[in-house]
Write a protein that holds these residues in place. Sequence first.
Motif, mmCIF file in Angstrom:
data_model
loop_
_atom_site.group_PDB
_atom_site.id
_atom_site.type_symbol
_atom_site.label_atom_id
_atom_site.label_comp_id
_atom_site.label_asym_id
_atom_site.label_seq_id
_atom_site.Cartn_x
_atom_site.Cartn_y
_atom_site.Cartn_z
ATOM 1 N N ALA A 46 8.745 15.592 -24.600
ATOM 2 C CA ALA A 46 8.066 14.894 -25.693
ATOM 3 C C ALA A 46 6.983 13.962 -25.193
ATOM 4 N N ASP A 47 7.196 13.326 -24.059
ATOM 5 C CA ASP A 47 6.276 12.319 -23.539
ATOM 6 C C ASP A 47 5.741 12.804 -22.203
ATOM 7 N N ARG A 66 10.874 17.562 -27.275
ATOM 8 C CA ARG A 66 10.225 17.793 -28.564
ATOM 9 C C ARG A 66 10.444 19.254 -28.948
ATOM 10 N N GLU A 109 9.236 22.267 -31.395
ATOM 11 C CA GLU A 109 8.131 22.719 -32.244
ATOM 12 C C GLU A 109 8.574 23.999 -32.936
ATOM 13 N N VAL A 157 16.653 15.168 -27.940
ATOM 14 C CA VAL A 157 15.452 15.489 -28.714
ATOM 15 C C VAL A 157 15.022 14.263 -29.512
ATOM 16 N N ASP A 158 13.787 13.847 -29.300
ATOM 17 C CA ASP A 158 13.233 12.712 -30.032
ATOM 18 C C ASP A 158 12.374 13.140 -31.213
ATOM 19 N N GLU A 159 11.766 14.330 -31.133
ATOM 20 C CA GLU A 159 10.814 14.755 -32.154
ATOM 21 C C GLU A 159 11.060 16.211 -32.533
ATOM 22 N N ASP A 214 8.786 18.948 -34.775
ATOM 23 C CA ASP A 214 7.564 19.218 -35.526
ATOM 24 C C ASP A 214 7.722 20.571 -36.214
#
Length: 239
Positions: A66-67, A89, A91, A125-127, A129
Amino acid sequence: MTTADGSHGAQGWTAAVRQRLGPGRLLPLGGPADGAWISERAAAGVLRRAVAGPGPVLLELRIAVADAGAAPAPQVPPPPSALPPGPLRIEATVAATAHQPLPAAAAALRSALLTAAARRLGLAVDEVDVRVAELLDDEPEQAEPPPVEVRPAEPEDAAGRAAAGVTGVATLTRVLGASVHTGADHVRVELATDGGHRALDVARAVRAAVTEAVNGHPPVAVLVTAVTEGPGPQDSPAG
């Protein structure tokens, strides 16, 4: 949610081909102290099965760091080309109908993916999308996710026997090479986990068992290359 492995659009077909060609990226399970990784293909298979059902068609699923900033170094040597520990992250590219408002459908899918990543795998998992790439006129028929492909291997030494005896290990595997790799300063074990156990919990138990079984108690890394089908863990903690 309904999943598809390529019948809806070129993106789904591309994802399906990539999944069959190799394990994909090697994703960190847990944090730097856990010494565990899972193939993107194995993780994506679990997530696809977890969100199977009515709703948007999951065309493509990718998991990445994610980063892009500095990540903490793992405490054991990672598998070759493995991603460093850190927040991830997801997707997701989907096709949806107008029968449900798109924001609500995307929110439901996002929540389901986050829950499955934490409770069934142990991915940090932080994000998530969610991108709608196609609008469908009618609800699609439910498609079964592709079956899990496992290349089993028999344990041949103390490390392999210790790993194979851990609850939640379905089998040792040989995707990247030997099921047990002994380096100068560590041991790496490759395996498949049972879908009824959270992958991170199994990896932690394998590390403990192998460390105890091998002379000198070296650091142990675990690579999960497959998760067999079955009901997911019911009460596994997210941490």
